[in-house]
Design an enzyme around this catalytic site. Structure first.
Site, PDB file in Angstrom:
ATOM      1  N   ASP A  27      30.865  40.713  49.390  1.00 54.97           N
ATOM      2  CA  ASP A  27      31.923  40.944  48.405  1.00 54.97           C
ATOM      3  C   ASP A  27      31.906  42.398  47.917  1.00 54.97           C
ATOM      4  O   ASP A  27      30.856  43.041  47.891  1.00 54.97           O
ATOM      5  CB  ASP A  27      31.726  39.982  47.223  1.00 54.97           C
ATOM      6  CG  ASP A  27      32.971  39.884  46.346  1.00 54.97           C
ATOM      7  OD1 ASP A  27      34.065  40.270  46.804  1.00 54.97           O
ATOM      8  OD2 ASP A  27      32.839  39.417  45.204  1.00 54.97           O
ATOM      9  N   ASN A  29      34.466  44.897  48.789  1.00 55.26           N
ATOM     10  CA  ASN A  29      35.165  45.902  49.607  1.00 55.26           C
ATOM     11  C   ASN A  29      36.294  46.573  48.829  1.00 55.26           C
ATOM     12  O   ASN A  29      36.495  47.787  48.921  1.00 55.26           O
ATOM     13  CB  ASN A  29      35.769  45.251  50.859  1.00 55.26           C
ATOM     14  CG  ASN A  29      34.720  44.683  51.789  1.00 55.26           C
ATOM     15  OD1 ASN A  29      33.533  44.953  51.633  1.00 55.26           O
ATOM     16  ND2 ASN A  29      35.156  43.886  52.760  1.00 55.26           N
ATOM     17  N   HIS A  44      37.785  47.258  53.481  1.00 52.66           N
ATOM     18  CA  HIS A  44      37.419  46.193  54.434  1.00 52.66           C
ATOM     19  C   HIS A  44      36.839  46.783  55.723  1.00 52.66           C
ATOM     20  O   HIS A  44      35.892  46.238  56.290  1.00 52.66           O
ATOM     21  CB  HIS A  44      38.641  45.325  54.751  1.00 52.66           C
ATOM     22  CG  HIS A  44      39.112  44.512  53.569  1.00 52.66           C
ATOM     23  ND1 HIS A  44      38.241  43.756  52.812  1.00 52.66           N
ATOM     24  CD2 HIS A  44      40.332  44.347  53.008  1.00 52.66           C
ATOM     25  CE1 HIS A  44      38.929  43.154  51.840  1.00 52.66           C
ATOM     26  NE2 HIS A  44      40.184  43.504  51.931  1.00 52.66           N
ATOM     27  N   GLU A  74      40.578  30.401  50.369  1.00 52.57           N
ATOM     28  CA  GLU A  74      41.369  30.883  49.226  1.00 52.57           C
ATOM     29  C   GLU A  74      41.923  32.292  49.472  1.00 52.57           C
ATOM     30  O   GLU A  74      42.866  32.710  48.798  1.00 52.57           O
ATOM     31  CB  GLU A  74      40.519  30.891  47.947  1.00 52.57           C
ATOM     32  CG  GLU A  74      40.192  29.503  47.411  1.00 52.57           C
ATOM     33  CD  GLU A  74      39.189  28.729  48.267  1.00 52.57           C
ATOM     34  OE1 GLU A  74      38.295  29.356  48.889  1.00 52.57           O
ATOM     35  OE2 GLU A  74      39.315  27.490  48.340  1.00 52.57           O
ATOM     36  N   ASN A  75      41.320  33.017  50.409  1.00 50.41           N
ATOM     37  CA  ASN A  75      41.764  34.397  50.642  1.00 50.41           C
ATOM     38  C   ASN A  75      43.174  34.476  51.240  1.00 50.41           C
ATOM     39  O   ASN A  75      43.796  35.549  51.239  1.00 50.41           O
ATOM     40  CB  ASN A  75      40.766  35.162  51.527  1.00 50.41           C
ATOM     41  CG  ASN A  75      39.449  35.489  50.842  1.00 50.41           C
ATOM     42  OD1 ASN A  75      38.397  35.562  51.479  1.00 50.41           O
ATOM     43  ND2 ASN A  75      39.480  35.706  49.524  1.00 50.41           N
ATOM     44  N   TRP A  76      43.724  33.354  51.716  1.00 54.11           N
ATOM     45  CA  TRP A  76      45.124  33.331  52.184  1.00 54.11           C
ATOM     46  C   TRP A  76      46.070  33.697  51.052  1.00 54.11           C
ATOM     47  O   TRP A  76      47.202  34.122  51.294  1.00 54.11           O
ATOM     48  CB  TRP A  76      45.514  31.948  52.713  1.00 54.11           C
ATOM     49  CG  TRP A  76      44.843  31.562  53.986  1.00 54.11           C
ATOM     50  CD1 TRP A  76      43.824  30.656  54.125  1.00 54.11           C
ATOM     51  CD2 TRP A  76      45.131  32.044  55.310  1.00 54.11           C
ATOM     52  NE1 TRP A  76      43.457  30.560  55.455  1.00 54.11           N
ATOM     53  CE2 TRP A  76      44.245  31.398  56.193  1.00 54.11           C
ATOM     54  CE3 TRP A  76      46.043  32.972  55.828  1.00 54.11           C
ATOM     55  CZ2 TRP A  76      44.239  31.642  57.570  1.00 54.11           C
ATOM     56  CZ3 TRP A  76      46.036  33.208  57.209  1.00 54.11           C
ATOM     57  CH2 TRP A  76      45.151  32.559  58.058  1.00 54.11           C
ATOM     58  N   ARG A  78      45.945  36.134  49.102  1.00 58.44           N
ATOM     59  CA  ARG A  78      46.077  37.587  48.886  1.00 58.44           C
ATOM     60  C   ARG A  78      47.390  38.092  49.494  1.00 58.44           C
ATOM     61  O   ARG A  78      48.020  37.380  50.275  1.00 58.44           O
ATOM     62  CB  ARG A  78      44.881  38.296  49.535  1.00 58.44           C
ATOM     63  CG  ARG A  78      43.584  37.918  48.840  1.00 58.44           C
ATOM     64  CD  ARG A  78      42.427  38.744  49.332  1.00 58.44           C
ATOM     65  NE  ARG A  78      41.214  38.378  48.623  1.00 58.44           N
ATOM     66  CZ  ARG A  78      40.135  39.138  48.541  1.00 58.44           C
ATOM     67  NH1 ARG A  78      40.100  40.299  49.160  1.00 58.44           N
ATOM     68  NH2 ARG A  78      39.086  38.729  47.872  1.00 58.44           N
ATOM     69  N   LEU A 198      29.654  31.027  43.663  1.00 57.50           N
ATOM     70  CA  LEU A 198      29.608  30.602  45.063  1.00 57.50           C
ATOM     71  C   LEU A 198      30.964  30.773  45.752  1.00 57.50           C
ATOM     72  O   LEU A 198      31.031  30.897  46.980  1.00 57.50           O
ATOM     73  CB  LEU A 198      29.168  29.134  45.091  1.00 57.50           C
ATOM     74  CG  LEU A 198      28.336  28.600  46.233  1.00 57.50           C
ATOM     75  CD1 LEU A 198      27.228  29.529  46.648  1.00 57.50           C
ATOM     76  CD2 LEU A 198      27.759  27.237  45.845  1.00 57.50           C
ATOM     77  N   SER A 199      32.053  30.763  44.981  1.00 57.41           N
ATOM     78  CA  SER A 199      33.402  30.928  45.553  1.00 57.41           C
ATOM     79  C   SER A 199      33.636  30.034  46.775  1.00 57.41           C
ATOM     80  O   SER A 199      34.191  30.487  47.783  1.00 57.41           O
ATOM     81  CB  SER A 199      33.668  32.403  45.879  1.00 57.41           C
ATOM     82  OG  SER A 199      33.598  33.199  44.702  1.00 57.41           O
TER      83      SER A 199
HETATM   84  C1  IPE Z   1      34.384  35.387  48.461  1.00 57.41           C
HETATM   85  O1  IPE Z   1      34.816  36.540  47.826  1.00 57.41           O
HETATM   86  C2  IPE Z   1      34.909  35.349  49.860  1.00 57.41           C
HETATM   87  C3  IPE Z   1      34.380  36.346  50.776  1.00 57.41           C
HETATM   88  C4  IPE Z   1      33.500  37.272  50.501  1.00 57.41           C
HETATM   89  C5  IPE Z   1      34.889  36.261  52.107  1.00 57.41           C
HETATM   90  P1  IPE Z   1      36.130  36.571  46.910  1.00 57.41           P
HETATM   91  O2  IPE Z   1      36.275  37.966  46.468  1.00 57.41           O
HETATM   92  O3  IPE Z   1      37.272  35.972  47.640  1.00 57.41           O
HETATM   93  O4  IPE Z   1      35.723  35.596  45.707  1.00 57.41           O
HETATM   94  P2  IPE Z   1      36.237  35.564  44.210  1.00 57.41           P
HETATM   95  O5  IPE Z   1      37.729  35.585  44.268  1.00 57.41           O
HETATM   96  O6  IPE Z   1      35.693  36.768  43.523  1.00 57.41           O
HETATM   97  O7  IPE Z   1      35.654  34.308  43.651  1.00 57.41           O
HETATM   98  C1  IPE Z   2      35.215  40.878  50.131  1.00 61.99           C
HETATM   99  O1  IPE Z   2      35.679  41.963  49.403  1.00 61.99           O
HETATM  100  C2  IPE Z   2      35.999  40.682  51.401  1.00 61.99           C
HETATM  101  C3  IPE Z   2      36.884  39.504  51.386  1.00 61.99           C
HETATM  102  C4  IPE Z   2      36.949  38.611  50.443  1.00 61.99           C
HETATM  103  C5  IPE Z   2      37.729  39.327  52.543  1.00 61.99           C
HETATM  104  P1  IPE Z   2      36.875  41.833  48.357  1.00 61.99           P
HETATM  105  O2  IPE Z   2      38.155  42.156  49.057  1.00 61.99           O
HETATM  106  O3  IPE Z   2      36.835  40.508  47.692  1.00 61.99           O
HETATM  107  O4  IPE Z   2      36.486  42.989  47.349  1.00 61.99           O
HETATM  108  P2  IPE Z   2      36.673  42.982  45.781  1.00 61.99           P
HETATM  109  O5  IPE Z   2      36.028  41.750  45.254  1.00 61.99           O
HETATM  110  O6  IPE Z   2      38.160  42.996  45.538  1.00 61.99           O
HETATM  111  O7  IPE Z   2      36.006  44.234  45.326  1.00 61.99           O
HETATM  112 MG    MG Z   3      35.935  39.848  46.004  1.00 59.50          MG
END
Ligand code: IPE
Ligand code: IPE
Ligand code: MG
Length: 255
Positions: A27, A29, A44, A74-76, A78, A198-199
């Site tokens: 996490d 990036n 990323h 859940e990242n979908w 974004r 834990l997300s």
């Molecule tokens: C968890 O990070 C998912 C990955 C690192 C792939 P997120 O950035 O998506 O989690 P939240 O939103 O802070 O809980």
């Molecule tokens: C983790 O970095 C990578 C993914 C979840 C794909 P983030 O993109 O969540 O970075 P922050 O949390 O916004 O800094």
């Molecule tokens: Mg993050």
């Protein structure tokens, strides 16, 4: 303080000092990029570039299994441009790294649902997994479009489809139907970037994991951070709900 020689016996067992499975929530990036006035995409990319050195370092220590959380269910949610970029980046990383991963004896594995991914990416993941299936130095388990709850839902559906009677359902029946069925539970779970949650990562499997949280953003995480995390793990005393003396008895059944 009560001196407990049995507890230190446990600590000196090799299996207790080196995690057999390390899971990492990569996490930070986006924050790394923002601090530099760069786009999230650049963050990323920088994050993807760290994976190799971290896996290598874990391998040097003798850690046999590493699970990397790269994209959650859940990242979908974004922005479309970021999701598309993450899909393209995953494909590019596989293209770029596959030969050297294979030569280094790394077995690539995947957990999560490949079906909503672009077809080219699905095929890249499947062929990388197939090509490296015979490697045994270190297993890299890529969690991409993975969610712990949806994996448990899938396992429950499978139980029902298998006709398992209610009275036969136990933890083993569920665990054996998860995407991680053939892997031991993670001993050490690392999350970078300061968040302490834990997300939806490995929610079942991390019931007894040791958690290591670091403020370091993933694109800054490197071999020295791996050493620190493993050092901290070595200092932890895992009890699994037992008391240390009992744990020692379990570890030495014929003592
Ligand atoms: C968890 O990070 C998912 C990955 C690192 C792939 P997120 O950035 O998506 O989690 P939240 O939103 O802070 O809980
Ligand atoms: C983790 O970095 C990578 C993914 C979840 C794909 P983030 O993109 O969540 O970075 P922050 O949390 O916004 O800094
Ligand atoms: Mg993050």
């Amino acid at each position: 303080m009560v001196v407990e020689p049995a507890a230190s016996d446990v600590a000196s067992l090799p299996g207790e000092t080196l995690p057999g499975h390390v899971a990492i929530i990569m996490d930070g990036n986006g924050r790394w990029a923002r601090e530099r006035g760069l786009s999230r995409q650049r963050g990323h990319r920088a994050g993807a570039d760290r994976i190799r050195a971290v896996v290598e370092r874990l391998g040097e220590h003798g850690v046999p299994i590493v699970t990397l959380f790269a994209f959650s269910t859940e990242n979908w949610g974004r922005p479309r441009g970021e999701v598309d970029y993450l899909m393209r980046l995953a494909g590019r990383v596989i293209d770029r790294e596959l030969d050297s991963l294979d030569e280094a004896g790394i077995r690539l594995r995947h957990i999560g649902d490949l079906s909503p991914l672009p077809g080219t990416l699905q095929r890249k993941v499947e062929s990388a997994v197939a090509r490296t299936a015979g490697n045994d130095r270190i297993t890299v388990n890529l969690a991409f479009n993975y969610g712990g709850r949806s994996d448990i839902v899938g396992a429950v559906r499978q139980l029902i489809a298998d006709g398992v009677a209610a009275g036969e359902v136990d933890a083993e029946a569920i665990a054996s139907r998860l995407a991680t069925a053939d892997l031991p539970d993670p001993d050490l779970l690392i999350r970078t970037a300061g968040e302490r949650r834990l997300s939806n990562f490995l929610v079942w499997e991390s019931a007894y994991s040791e958690y290591y949280f670091t403020p370091t953003l993933w694109p800054d995480f490197g071999p020295q951070d791996v050493d620190e995390a493993l050092g901290e793990y070595r200092r932890r005393r895992r009890r699994f709900g037992l008391i240390p003396e009992r744990q020692a008895e379990h570890a030495h059944p014929d003592a």
